[in-house]
Design a protein around this motif. Structure first.
Motif, mmCIF file in Angstrom:
data_model
loop_
_atom_site.group_PDB
_atom_site.id
_atom_site.type_symbol
_atom_site.label_atom_id
_atom_site.label_comp_id
_atom_site.label_asym_id
_atom_site.label_seq_id
_atom_site.Cartn_x
_atom_site.Cartn_y
_atom_site.Cartn_z
ATOM 1 N N CYS A 9 104.969 59.669 79.344
ATOM 2 C CA CYS A 9 105.802 60.824 79.024
ATOM 3 C C CYS A 9 106.412 60.604 77.646
ATOM 4 C CB CYS A 9 106.866 61.064 80.096
ATOM 5 S SG CYS A 9 108.069 59.755 80.283
ATOM 6 N N SER A 10 107.128 61.597 77.174
ATOM 7 C CA SER A 10 107.723 61.518 75.839
ATOM 8 C C SER A 10 108.825 60.460 75.794
ATOM 9 C CB SER A 10 108.298 62.874 75.448
ATOM 10 O OG SER A 10 109.385 63.208 76.294
ATOM 11 N N SER A 13 111.989 61.743 77.080
ATOM 12 C CA SER A 13 112.164 61.698 78.536
ATOM 13 C C SER A 13 112.725 60.365 78.991
ATOM 14 C CB SER A 13 110.838 61.981 79.245
ATOM 15 O OG SER A 13 110.480 63.334 79.097
ATOM 16 N N TYR A 14 112.276 59.275 78.380
ATOM 17 C CA TYR A 14 112.819 57.963 78.739
ATOM 18 C C TYR A 14 114.292 57.858 78.356
ATOM 19 C CZ TYR A 14 108.071 56.354 79.701
ATOM 20 O OH TYR A 14 106.820 56.203 80.219
ATOM 21 N N ALA A 17 116.173 59.935 80.832
ATOM 22 C CA ALA A 17 116.187 59.252 82.130
ATOM 23 C C ALA A 17 117.309 58.214 82.175
ATOM 24 C CB ALA A 17 114.831 58.587 82.392
ATOM 25 N N THR A 47 113.159 59.210 85.517
ATOM 26 C CA THR A 47 112.053 59.503 84.597
ATOM 27 C C THR A 47 111.274 60.717 85.081
ATOM 28 O OG1 THR A 47 111.887 57.182 83.923
ATOM 29 C CG2 THR A 47 109.970 58.569 83.502
ATOM 30 N N ALA A 50 113.470 63.755 84.218
ATOM 31 C CA ALA A 50 113.514 64.018 82.781
ATOM 32 C C ALA A 50 112.176 64.561 82.288
ATOM 33 C CB ALA A 50 113.888 62.746 82.027
ATOM 34 N N SER A 51 111.094 64.006 82.787
ATOM 35 C CA SER A 51 109.767 64.464 82.387
ATOM 36 C C SER A 51 109.535 65.909 82.818
ATOM 37 C CB SER A 51 108.704 63.545 82.991
ATOM 38 O OG SER A 51 107.412 64.019 82.674
ATOM 39 N N TYR A 53 111.782 68.113 83.248
ATOM 40 C CA TYR A 53 112.703 68.952 82.492
ATOM 41 C C TYR A 53 112.256 69.134 81.039
ATOM 42 C CZ TYR A 53 117.161 70.891 80.900
ATOM 43 O OH TYR A 53 118.126 71.701 80.371
ATOM 44 N N LEU A 54 111.683 68.083 80.435
ATOM 45 C CA LEU A 54 111.421 68.097 79.000
ATOM 46 C C LEU A 54 109.967 68.252 78.581
ATOM 47 C CD1 LEU A 54 113.775 65.178 77.926
ATOM 48 C CD2 LEU A 54 114.175 67.617 77.593
ATOM 49 N N ASP A 55 109.050 67.718 79.343
ATOM 50 C CA ASP A 55 107.667 67.604 78.876
ATOM 51 C C ASP A 55 106.796 68.781 79.310
ATOM 52 O OD1 ASP A 55 108.334 65.169 77.729
ATOM 53 O OD2 ASP A 55 107.635 64.000 79.442
ATOM 54 N N VAL A 58 103.231 67.245 82.980
ATOM 55 C CA VAL A 58 104.034 66.511 83.948
ATOM 56 C C VAL A 58 103.125 65.938 85.027
ATOM 57 C CG1 VAL A 58 105.917 66.673 85.623
ATOM 58 C CG2 VAL A 58 106.003 68.027 83.540
#
Length: 109
Positions: A9-10, A13-14, A17, A47, A50-51, A53-55, A58
């Motif tokens: 993931c981006s 995202s980390y 997270a 993670t 966040a992934s 939500y953001l990426d 997925v």
């Protein structure tokens, strides 16, 4: 470790997270204490959140479950528990994100 090796993931995202983990630790310490025994699963779960939500791309919950060596049902339950602890608030403050990124990834801009 394992999560960062397997889940592509981006970087954002980390960072988010970890911010979620910090929010849980600060706001919900009486409900969940993050420690050596659960940090891996908490990071895996945040993670995943966040992934999602953001990426744009997925991974499925089943993939995250495989990475965490847990059942898909357990992954689903952890996701719901984390969402509840975060009060379903997945947005993060832009300035706080920038500060966290600089602290966690000193070479990033």
């Amino acid at each position: 470790g394992r999560v960062m090796r397997r889940v592509q993931c981006s970087l954002a995202s980390y960072v988010v997270a970890i911010m979620y983990m910090q929010r849980i630790q600060a706001d919900k310490q009486e409900q969940l204490r993050i420690n050596d025994g659960n940090v891996r699963l908490v990071f895996l779960t945040t993670t995943l959140l966040a992934s999602k939500y953001l990426d744009d791309f997925v991974y499925s919950n089943a993939f995250f479950a495989e990475v965490g060596q847990i059942t898909n049902a357990r992954m689903n339950a952890l996701e719901l528990e984390a969402l509840s602890l975060l009060e379903f608030r997945l947005g993060v403050d832009g300035r706080a994100f920038q500060l966290s990124t600089r602290r966690l990834l000193p070479g990033a801009r």
